[in-house]
Design a protein around this motif. Sequence first.
Motif, PDB file in Angstrom:
ATOM      1  N   ALA A 140       1.854  -3.727  13.404  1.00  0.00           N
ATOM      2  CA  ALA A 140       2.402  -3.606  11.903  1.00  0.00           C
ATOM      3  C   ALA A 140       2.175  -3.510  10.569  1.00  0.00           C
ATOM      4  N   GLN A 141       1.219  -3.810  10.552  1.00  0.00           N
ATOM      5  CA  GLN A 141       0.467  -2.420   9.161  1.00  0.00           C
ATOM      6  C   GLN A 141       0.482  -1.723   9.137  1.00  0.00           C
ATOM      7  N   GLN A 170      -1.578  -6.794   0.260  1.00  0.00           N
ATOM      8  CA  GLN A 170      -1.079  -8.515   0.582  1.00  0.00           C
ATOM      9  C   GLN A 170      -0.866  -7.869   2.333  1.00  0.00           C
ATOM     10  N   ILE A 171      -0.013  -7.056   2.651  1.00  0.00           N
ATOM     11  CA  ILE A 171       1.159  -6.982   4.182  1.00  0.00           C
ATOM     12  C   ILE A 171      -0.831  -6.789   4.716  1.00  0.00           C
ATOM     13  N   CYS A 172      -1.710  -5.844   4.281  1.00  0.00           N
ATOM     14  CA  CYS A 172      -2.593  -5.329   5.043  1.00  0.00           C
ATOM     15  C   CYS A 172      -4.115  -6.232   4.946  1.00  0.00           C
ATOM     16  N   THR A 196      -0.525   9.160  -2.488  1.00  0.00           N
ATOM     17  CA  THR A 196      -0.993   7.821  -1.424  1.00  0.00           C
ATOM     18  C   THR A 196      -0.878   6.600  -1.705  1.00  0.00           C
ATOM     19  N   VAL A 197       0.335   5.888  -0.721  1.00  0.00           N
ATOM     20  CA  VAL A 197      -0.137   3.687  -0.759  1.00  0.00           C
ATOM     21  C   VAL A 197      -1.579   4.014  -0.028  1.00  0.00           C
ATOM     22  N   CYS A 198      -2.421   3.164  -0.587  1.00  0.00           N
ATOM     23  CA  CYS A 198      -4.056   3.143   1.065  1.00  0.00           C
ATOM     24  C   CYS A 198      -4.740   1.995   0.004  1.00  0.00           C
ATOM     25  N   VAL A 199      -5.188   1.456   1.109  1.00  0.00           N
ATOM     26  CA  VAL A 199      -5.606   0.055   0.910  1.00  0.00           C
ATOM     27  C   VAL A 199      -7.072   0.442   1.401  1.00  0.00           C
TER      28      VAL A 199
END
Length: 398
Positions: free
Chosen positions: A140-141, A39-41, A126-129
């Motif tokens: 910010a992202q 959501q943020i990215c 990782t936390v990845c998108v």
Amino acid sequence: MRAPLPADEPGRLAALHDAQVLDTPPEEDFDDIALLASQICGTPLGAVSLVDRDRQWFKAKVGTDLEGAPRDLSFCTYTITSHDVLEVQDTAVDPRFAANPAVNAHRLKFYAGAPVVLDGTFAVGTVCVVDHEPRVLTDAQRRALRSLARHASVQLELRRYARHAGEIADRMRQLDRMKDSFLATVSHELRTPLSTIRGYLEMLLEDDFDAETSRRFLSVMSRNSDRLLRLIDELLMVAKMTDDRIQLDLAEVDLADLAHQATAACRALAEHRGVKLRDRTEQPVPARADGKRIAQVLNHLLVNAIKFTQPDGEITIDSTAEGEPELTITDTGVGIAADELPHVFDRFYRCAAAEVMAAQGPGLGLAIVKSIVDAHHGSVHLESEPGIGTTVRLTLPR
């Protein structure tokens, strides 16, 4: 192109395997991280990814049905070679990924990942998108992605500490050194929700998020605040148990009515877990008891049954007024091994299923149940068979 191995690949793998999180069931804390990253990215795909020796496995994911991928085809295998965010703005012009068959098969045009680091050293995942179109993250992202990765690291560390604390508790139980076990367990149970609340507060204070994302942050914080309050209530009860100071307000009560109330209170949780909850208490079951304490007992027993019953399972609460007043709670859950049954009412005892299913809690629920029932001069018996289910039989004086 093949990604280089991290500097201490054996140590990294040892740290990952010591966390004992690979191939475990989904957990809400990690699911929230993957969803918030997406959501943020502003990407359709988000994940908490762990990189094993030959594969990448998703502990949590949004926007994909894949469970993982071969390590050689993974973006994340590049991310774990450093402690910084890796951003691939357009895979078509990046020589590391342009010819990657997975990239082309799934139209993966953009990737960004922040490493999940254990012991301050080993990047285990990782936390990845991922997006299907080239793009560029804002500052910010990128900060949010780093923060979510740190939050994932804390969750993994706390699970590892909890397991080690449990192992220590087993040895201390044998040596009757419950004080140290108490401190280790409570420290973990307090740190987990506090760390979660702190992580989301940091993100809310750092950046302006849309209303939907902010509401989700606050929902996670509210859920963890409730978890802290429950733990404090349990610890206060344990203190009373230790000093033999459980005070009872005895009166004539109807166990069937208390069972109705407990079932109603737990029905939303059961529905969320996909578990059928059946209340078959029909006739009044009079008993002399402290209604609030027995309600606490029934809540503990029902929540425990829901926690260890798989989706599409069933939990039944029944009663009898013949002879001594009795309630039974029967589930079709994972069950308890015979060698563990003698210990289930011990303080801080967590059965093997609790570790496998990553069930929350310091192992106080059944100890509290037994202490309350004993104070009533009643009895509580538990019968169980692995893979079949568990029955708890609660009897009180008339």
